[in-house]
Scaffold this active site. Structure first.
Site, PDB file in Angstrom:
ATOM      1  N   ILE A 275       0.859  -1.185   0.000  1.00 53.99           N
ATOM      2  CA  ILE A 275       0.000   0.000   0.000  1.00 53.99           C
ATOM      3  C   ILE A 275       0.895   1.234   0.000  1.00 53.99           C
ATOM      4  O   ILE A 275       1.699   1.419   0.914  1.00 53.99           O
ATOM      5  CB  ILE A 275      -0.919   0.044   1.248  1.00 53.99           C
ATOM      6  CG1 ILE A 275      -1.705  -1.270   1.383  1.00 53.99           C
ATOM      7  CG2 ILE A 275      -1.854   1.242   1.191  1.00 53.99           C
ATOM      8  CD1 ILE A 275      -2.633  -1.560   0.237  1.00 53.99           C
ATOM      9  N   HIS A 276       0.747   2.097  -1.036  1.00 52.49           N
ATOM     10  CA  HIS A 276       1.604   3.277  -1.051  1.00 52.49           C
ATOM     11  C   HIS A 276       0.990   4.494  -1.741  1.00 52.49           C
ATOM     12  O   HIS A 276       1.488   5.602  -1.589  1.00 52.49           O
ATOM     13  CB  HIS A 276       2.928   2.949  -1.749  1.00 52.49           C
ATOM     14  CG  HIS A 276       2.807   2.904  -3.239  1.00 52.49           C
ATOM     15  ND1 HIS A 276       2.315   1.812  -3.908  1.00 52.49           N
ATOM     16  CD2 HIS A 276       3.102   3.823  -4.191  1.00 52.49           C
ATOM     17  CE1 HIS A 276       2.316   2.060  -5.208  1.00 52.49           C
ATOM     18  NE2 HIS A 276       2.789   3.264  -5.413  1.00 52.49           N
ATOM     19  N   ARG A 277      -0.087   4.315  -2.506  1.00 57.47           N
ATOM     20  CA  ARG A 277      -0.607   5.447  -3.280  1.00 57.47           C
ATOM     21  C   ARG A 277      -1.174   6.529  -2.374  1.00 57.47           C
ATOM     22  O   ARG A 277      -1.829   6.251  -1.361  1.00 57.47           O
ATOM     23  CB  ARG A 277      -1.676   4.979  -4.271  1.00 57.47           C
ATOM     24  CG  ARG A 277      -1.107   4.236  -5.452  1.00 57.47           C
ATOM     25  CD  ARG A 277      -2.105   4.112  -6.588  1.00 57.47           C
ATOM     26  NE  ARG A 277      -1.505   3.399  -7.701  1.00 57.47           N
ATOM     27  CZ  ARG A 277      -0.790   3.963  -8.666  1.00 57.47           C
ATOM     28  NH1 ARG A 277      -0.602   5.269  -8.647  1.00 57.47           N
ATOM     29  NH2 ARG A 277      -0.274   3.246  -9.638  1.00 57.47           N
TER      30      ARG A 277
END
Length: 358
Positions: free
Chosen positions: A202-204
């Site tokens: 998860i990074h956006r």
């Protein structure tokens, strides 16, 4: 020998440049410029070591900043490199700020631009990646599209000249690198058993910069009935601490690890029961490896993976997100939709059209 400057700066670009560079350097003098957009050692330097990529000729060291500031700094510094090197073309990959900065610098100097992975569209202008890829496509000279859908997207925007459907260089990379990963690592190194865990990335910004969405995602991961391996992106870690969400990880099935190398990552992907992500590249890697993927976004550039059933789009604010992930569905085998593993050769072969009149 013609000189081509390749501009990279983020993790997915290091993966893509490896197979292309191996072929490109047989015919051209390549200069690699690393902007430093990804500055963590495991997210940048290790790629050059592991994937047999020549070390960058320039390391700009831009690092983290707001989109405008980061892109502006890159533009100024890349322009200086182009003035010194005087290349015949500039090659950019994907949709990052490094991509746009490299393309803009070349455009201002009337240097032909080669865009690998052209034509992708999420149709969500709130994504900085969407703005980057659209602008880059509209100023590029050669556009190498990975799929028929990408070619169609370009045509709808009036871009038809210099467009080639070559397949996806990520598939080229996967074929080469999964063998390296299996030679160097095994899943037991991580204390795991094959197909008995989920892998999540998860990074956006649209997920990490919204406390409610990030909380819902973490709660969903903690409610799955098997272990979840979570290589924690620096941005996500900062936001979790800022929002006070670290307690969700305590005494749960989520196992947080530091960002891993690309070879370790694709091995973890291959052996996972399923992959939960908001990454564009990971969606494709899951498809290549025939691992079910659950994409925590409202849209994807890789619609082919959804249409064939191997990728499921799930809104991050879905009330019972864990249930949606655990719901099994039949996924038929289909031939690879992203080429034959020879995209790099087709790209290099087509580059010569830039100078066909010479």
């Amino acid at each position: 020998m013609k000189k081509i400057v390749t501009v990279v700066g983020a993790r997915p670009q290091f993966i893509k440049v490896a197979p292309v560079s191996r072929v490109l350097r047989k015919q051209y003098h390549e200069i690699i410029v690393n902007t430093g957009q990804h500055y963590d050692a495991n997210m940048a330097d290790v790629f050059f070591q592991q994937l047999d990529i020549p070390l960058p000729d320039y390391n700009l060291g831009v690092g983290s900043a707001t989109h405008g500031k980061q892109t502006g700094q890159m533009l100024q510094m890349i322009e200086s490199v182009l003035i010194d090197e005087k290349p015949e073309a500039v090659l950019v990959y994907g949709d990052t700020n490094s991509t746009l900065a490299g393309a803009l610098a070349a455009s201002k100097m009337h240097i032909p631009i080669i865009h690998v992975e052209a034509g992708l569209r999420s149709f969500n202008k709130k994504m900085p990646e969407e703005v980057n890829r659209v602008m880059t496509d509209h100023i590029s000279t050669l556009l190498f599209a990975p799929t028929d859908t990408a070619v169609s997207n370009l045509s709808k925007e009036g871009i038809v000249n210099g467009v080639y459907q070559v397949g996806d260089v990520m598939y080229d990379a996967m074929i080469y690198n999964i063998e390296l990963a299996q030679q160097r690592y095994c899943i037991e190194d991580f204390g795991l058993k094959s197909k008995q865990y989920y892998l999540s990335t998860i990074h956006r910004a649209e997920n990490t910069d919204n406390r409610d969405l990030l909380k819902n995602i973490l709660l969903a991961l903690s409610n799955l009935n098997v272990d979840v391996i979570l290589p924690l992106h620096p941005r996500t870690k900062v936001k979790m601490n800022e929002y006070g969400l670290g307690n969700i990880l305590e005494s749960s099935n989520i196992r947080v690890i530091e960002p891993v190398s690309y070879l370790e990552m694709i091995l973890l992907e291959q052996q996972a029961r399923g992959i939960i992500t908001d990454s564009g590249g990971v969606q494709k890697e899951a498809y290549f490896l025939q691992v079910p993927c659950y994409t925590l976004r409202t849209e994807t550039e890789w619609v082919e993976t959804v249409n064939c059933g191997w990728n499921q789009l799930l809104h991050p604010d879905t009330p019972d997100l864990a249930h949606a992930i655990l719901r099994e569905c039949e996924r038929p085998y289909i031939p690879n939709l992203f080429g034959d593993g020879r995209a790099s050769e087709k790209i290099v072969s087509s580059i010569r059209t830039l100078w066909r009149t010479e």
